[in-house]
Design a protein around this motif. Structure first.
Motif, PDB file in Angstrom:
ATOM      1  N   TYR A  34     -22.386 133.285 121.244  1.00  0.00           N
ATOM      2  CA  TYR A  34     -21.249 133.551 122.127  1.00  0.00           C
ATOM      3  C   TYR A  34     -21.155 132.545 123.271  1.00  0.00           C
ATOM      4  O   TYR A  34     -20.198 132.547 124.039  1.00  0.00           O
ATOM      5  CB  TYR A  34     -21.377 134.960 122.731  1.00  0.00           C
ATOM      6  CG  TYR A  34     -22.658 135.160 123.507  1.00  0.00           C
ATOM      7  CD1 TYR A  34     -22.758 134.795 124.845  1.00  0.00           C
ATOM      8  CD2 TYR A  34     -23.792 135.679 122.887  1.00  0.00           C
ATOM      9  CE1 TYR A  34     -23.946 134.943 125.547  1.00  0.00           C
ATOM     10  CE2 TYR A  34     -24.980 135.827 123.579  1.00  0.00           C
ATOM     11  CZ  TYR A  34     -25.053 135.466 124.905  1.00  0.00           C
ATOM     12  OH  TYR A  34     -26.231 135.600 125.587  1.00  0.00           O
ATOM     13  N   GLN A 138     -28.799 140.943 128.403  1.00  0.00           N
ATOM     14  CA  GLN A 138     -27.620 141.005 127.532  1.00  0.00           C
ATOM     15  C   GLN A 138     -27.459 142.310 126.759  1.00  0.00           C
ATOM     16  O   GLN A 138     -26.340 142.751 126.535  1.00  0.00           O
ATOM     17  CB  GLN A 138     -27.561 139.820 126.554  1.00  0.00           C
ATOM     18  CG  GLN A 138     -27.781 138.451 127.162  1.00  0.00           C
ATOM     19  CD  GLN A 138     -26.959 138.150 128.412  1.00  0.00           C
ATOM     20  OE1 GLN A 138     -26.187 138.962 128.896  1.00  0.00           O
ATOM     21  NE2 GLN A 138     -27.154 136.969 128.980  1.00  0.00           N
ATOM     22  N   SER A 139     -28.539 142.947 126.339  1.00  0.00           N
ATOM     23  CA  SER A 139     -28.419 144.266 125.714  1.00  0.00           C
ATOM     24  C   SER A 139     -29.751 144.989 125.801  1.00  0.00           C
ATOM     25  O   SER A 139     -30.813 144.363 125.801  1.00  0.00           O
ATOM     26  CB  SER A 139     -27.992 144.149 124.248  1.00  0.00           C
ATOM     27  OG  SER A 139     -27.943 145.438 123.648  1.00  0.00           O
ATOM     28  N   PRO A 144     -27.919 144.910 118.614  1.00  0.00           N
ATOM     29  CA  PRO A 144     -27.043 143.967 119.318  1.00  0.00           C
ATOM     30  C   PRO A 144     -27.773 142.740 119.855  1.00  0.00           C
ATOM     31  O   PRO A 144     -27.205 141.643 119.870  1.00  0.00           O
ATOM     32  CB  PRO A 144     -26.479 144.824 120.454  1.00  0.00           C
ATOM     33  CG  PRO A 144     -26.492 146.214 119.915  1.00  0.00           C
ATOM     34  CD  PRO A 144     -27.738 146.286 119.088  1.00  0.00           C
ATOM     35  N   LEU A 148     -26.552 139.016 119.068  1.00  0.00           N
ATOM     36  CA  LEU A 148     -26.209 138.103 120.149  1.00  0.00           C
ATOM     37  C   LEU A 148     -27.089 136.850 120.168  1.00  0.00           C
ATOM     38  O   LEU A 148     -26.934 135.984 121.032  1.00  0.00           O
ATOM     39  CB  LEU A 148     -26.319 138.819 121.505  1.00  0.00           C
ATOM     40  CG  LEU A 148     -25.263 139.899 121.773  1.00  0.00           C
ATOM     41  CD1 LEU A 148     -25.653 140.737 122.989  1.00  0.00           C
ATOM     42  CD2 LEU A 148     -23.888 139.271 121.982  1.00  0.00           C
ATOM     43  N   ILE A 176     -24.011 142.390 128.285  1.00  0.00           N
ATOM     44  CA  ILE A 176     -22.719 142.136 127.655  1.00  0.00           C
ATOM     45  C   ILE A 176     -22.265 143.425 126.977  1.00  0.00           C
ATOM     46  O   ILE A 176     -23.033 144.040 126.229  1.00  0.00           O
ATOM     47  CB  ILE A 176     -22.824 140.995 126.628  1.00  0.00           C
ATOM     48  CG1 ILE A 176     -23.163 139.679 127.333  1.00  0.00           C
ATOM     49  CG2 ILE A 176     -21.535 140.861 125.828  1.00  0.00           C
ATOM     50  CD1 ILE A 176     -23.449 138.530 126.374  1.00  0.00           C
ATOM     51  N   TYR A 177     -21.024 143.820 127.235  1.00  0.00           N
ATOM     52  CA  TYR A 177     -20.505 145.044 126.611  1.00  0.00           C
ATOM     53  C   TYR A 177     -19.145 144.779 125.974  1.00  0.00           C
ATOM     54  O   TYR A 177     -18.671 143.648 125.961  1.00  0.00           O
ATOM     55  CB  TYR A 177     -20.439 146.186 127.617  1.00  0.00           C
ATOM     56  CG  TYR A 177     -19.411 146.058 128.726  1.00  0.00           C
ATOM     57  CD1 TYR A 177     -18.207 146.757 128.667  1.00  0.00           C
ATOM     58  CD2 TYR A 177     -19.648 145.256 129.836  1.00  0.00           C
ATOM     59  CE1 TYR A 177     -17.265 146.657 129.691  1.00  0.00           C
ATOM     60  CE2 TYR A 177     -18.709 145.148 130.864  1.00  0.00           C
ATOM     61  CZ  TYR A 177     -17.525 145.853 130.776  1.00  0.00           C
ATOM     62  OH  TYR A 177     -16.594 145.756 131.784  1.00  0.00           O
ATOM     63  N   ARG A 179     -18.793 144.962 122.815  1.00  0.00           N
ATOM     64  CA  ARG A 179     -19.228 144.140 121.690  1.00  0.00           C
ATOM     65  C   ARG A 179     -18.595 144.649 120.390  1.00  0.00           C
ATOM     66  O   ARG A 179     -18.092 145.782 120.336  1.00  0.00           O
ATOM     67  CB  ARG A 179     -20.761 144.185 121.586  1.00  0.00           C
ATOM     68  CG  ARG A 179     -21.497 143.794 122.862  1.00  0.00           C
ATOM     69  CD  ARG A 179     -23.010 143.820 122.664  1.00  0.00           C
ATOM     70  NE  ARG A 179     -23.508 145.126 122.289  1.00  0.00           N
ATOM     71  CZ  ARG A 179     -24.162 145.952 123.119  1.00  0.00           C
ATOM     72  NH1 ARG A 179     -24.375 145.599 124.388  1.00  0.00           N
ATOM     73  NH2 ARG A 179     -24.602 147.109 122.697  1.00  0.00           N
ATOM     74  N   GLN A 182     -19.123 148.367 119.009  1.00  0.00           N
ATOM     75  CA  GLN A 182     -19.700 149.211 120.049  1.00  0.00           C
ATOM     76  C   GLN A 182     -18.721 150.330 120.414  1.00  0.00           C
ATOM     77  O   GLN A 182     -17.517 150.096 120.550  1.00  0.00           O
ATOM     78  CB  GLN A 182     -20.031 148.390 121.289  1.00  0.00           C
ATOM     79  CG  GLN A 182     -20.799 149.183 122.359  1.00  0.00           C
ATOM     80  CD  GLN A 182     -21.114 148.336 123.579  1.00  0.00           C
ATOM     81  OE1 GLN A 182     -20.361 147.434 123.937  1.00  0.00           O
ATOM     82  NE2 GLN A 182     -22.237 148.612 124.224  1.00  0.00           N
ATOM     83  N   LEU A 207     -17.599 141.008 126.472  1.00  0.00           N
ATOM     84  CA  LEU A 207     -17.732 139.880 125.553  1.00  0.00           C
ATOM     85  C   LEU A 207     -16.376 139.206 125.359  1.00  0.00           C
ATOM     86  O   LEU A 207     -15.377 139.860 125.073  1.00  0.00           O
ATOM     87  CB  LEU A 207     -18.262 140.376 124.202  1.00  0.00           C
ATOM     88  CG  LEU A 207     -18.440 139.305 123.120  1.00  0.00           C
ATOM     89  CD1 LEU A 207     -19.469 138.266 123.542  1.00  0.00           C
ATOM     90  CD2 LEU A 207     -18.843 139.944 121.794  1.00  0.00           C
ATOM     91  N   TYR A 215     -19.289 132.485 117.494  1.00  0.00           N
ATOM     92  CA  TYR A 215     -18.470 133.700 117.477  1.00  0.00           C
ATOM     93  C   TYR A 215     -16.986 133.366 117.295  1.00  0.00           C
ATOM     94  O   TYR A 215     -16.243 134.124 116.670  1.00  0.00           O
ATOM     95  CB  TYR A 215     -18.682 134.494 118.763  1.00  0.00           C
ATOM     96  CG  TYR A 215     -19.769 135.545 118.681  1.00  0.00           C
ATOM     97  CD1 TYR A 215     -20.669 135.573 117.617  1.00  0.00           C
ATOM     98  CD2 TYR A 215     -19.907 136.518 119.664  1.00  0.00           C
ATOM     99  CE1 TYR A 215     -21.666 136.533 117.532  1.00  0.00           C
ATOM    100  CE2 TYR A 215     -20.897 137.493 119.588  1.00  0.00           C
ATOM    101  CZ  TYR A 215     -21.772 137.492 118.523  1.00  0.00           C
ATOM    102  OH  TYR A 215     -22.739 138.454 118.437  1.00  0.00           O
TER     103      TYR A 215
END
Length: 395
Positions: A34, A138-139, A144, A148, A176-177, A179, A182, A207, A215
């Motif tokens: 990303y 990031q998560s 995820p 990522l 990061i959300y 996604r 998600q 994201l 991505y």
């Protein structure tokens, strides 16, 4: 930025007194799918000490044109600065202190990846002078994280956050959300956990698909399904409500902090102060002779190093901004902040007032408001469409 064209004045009428130094370290262990930042995977060994000498040279070059400034923040970004030897960080900080006055309360931030190997270096960074770490978590979910492209596990991330909190006075971490796939319930659970772990600061980014990334290719090929506009708005609204309730309200569109824990370096950007940018691909904004210079350096790491050793700097861009461009940048940066912008400063920089008609139209639909101090800010309703609000005010 030639010596012939620039003066050495320390005070400019267009300055707000904010000054920082951004240090870009371009190397990463791997390129995340990303990421569109100027980051490079370098497989072979190289002479890091010799490479760091180029930073000292470039700092010396910019220092000639910014004498008398007081450094309020230094930010090591990347790339992955936590791949640096702590002695390299210390050497760069020594070079900064050699050329400028460093405020005793200056914020010195280093971005870090939460792998166990890099976390072991934290005490070395603290000894070098770093007093704030920002971790790219990031998560907090294993699946995820792998998607990522992150190389750490959830357990490693939490351990690194806890270790950083025990060593540094100030810490932050990123998530990061919104996604692919998600759900709101999943994000609610993950953010609840993050708020429990966090102390003073969180950076929470939806994201986005950026051209030139892996991505982007997957998205164009129909292999990456992103949340639609309505779901993205729901993610954002939930995030604002939860962080506010937890005592870490948004002070910027993607950044949340307890009062007093805001990122001082990023506030220099958003409040449209001055900053030197050194290292490959670094950008800067400097006031010289009452003109704002927009600088950028060569992006390729070793080409940048060659340029610096040959010329004393790696700059490939040095543009003097027009008043209109300054005003536009002030709007773009300042309206990201909860505190908003001072319309009087906009008028001073741009040479024109923000249109009362535009302000009133945006007020009528609930996108902006005027604060008691006269500042204009974007409302909660307006933040999700910030780009459109900025465009209207700049028109």
């Amino acid at each position: 930025m030639s010596t012939e064209s620039l003066g050495h004045n320390s005070v400019d009428a267009r300055s707000n007194g904010l000054f920082g130094v951004y240090v870009h370290w371009p190397f990463c262990a791997a390129k995340c799918p990303y990421c569109d930042f100027n980051s490079h995977v370098h497989r072979g060994a190289f002479d890091e000490a010799h490479y760091v000498e180029a930073y000292a040279q470039e700092l010396a070059h910019f220092a000639k044109h910014t004498q008398g400034r007081v450094v309020q923040s230094v930010f090591f970004g990347g790339g992955t600065p936590s791949l640096m030897d702590p002695r390299s960080v210390g050497g760069i900080l020594d070079a900064i202190a050699k050329h400028w006055i460093v405020d005793p309360k200056a914020e010195i931030t280093l971005e870090a990846n939460p792998t166990s190997v890099e976390a072991d270096r934290f005490r070395g960074y603290r000894a070098a002078g770093v007093n704030r770490v920002s971790l790219g978590v990031q998560s907090l979910r294993e699946g995820p994280l792998a998607e990522l492209g992150r190389k750490h596990t959830v357990d490693e991330a939490i351990a690194a956050v806890r270790l950083a909190q025990s060593i540094f006075p100030r810490t932050s971490f990123d998530l990061i959300y919104a996604r692919p796939r998600q759900t709101l319930d999943e994000w609610q659970d993950e953010l609840t956990e993050a708020l429990w772990i966090a102390q003073g600061h969180l950076s929470l980014y939806q994201l986005t698909i950026e051209m030139g990334t892996r991505y982007y290719d997957l998205f164009r090929a129909g292999k990456l399904k992103m949340p639609d506009e309505d779901l993205s708005a729901d993610f954002y609204e939930m995030t604002q409500e939860m962080t506010q309730k937890a005592g870490l309200p948004a002070y910027e569109i993607s950044n949340h902090a307890r009062p007093g824990q805001e990122s001082r370096h990023n506030l220099i950007y958003w409040r449209y102060g001055e900053y030197v940018g050194v290292g490959p691909g670094a950008h800067g904004r400097l006031l010289i002779n009452n003109q704002r210079h927009a600088t950028a350096t060569e992006k390729l790491p070793f080409e940048w190093e060659k340029r610096v050793h040959a010329r004393g700097h790696g700059m490939v861009t040095d543009d003097v901004l027009t008043w209109e461009e300054e005003g536009d940048e002030l709007l773009v940066m300042g309206l990201r902040l909860r505190e908003g912008i001072d319309p009087a400063r906009f008028a001073k920089l741009s040479g024109r007032k923000i249109s009362d008609r535009q302000i009133n139209e945006l007020k009528a639909i609930g996108f902006v408001e005027t604060l008691p101090n006269g500042f204009i800010r974007v409302t909660d309703k307006g933040w999700p469409v910030l780009d459109a609000v900025v465009a209207d005010l700049a028109a």
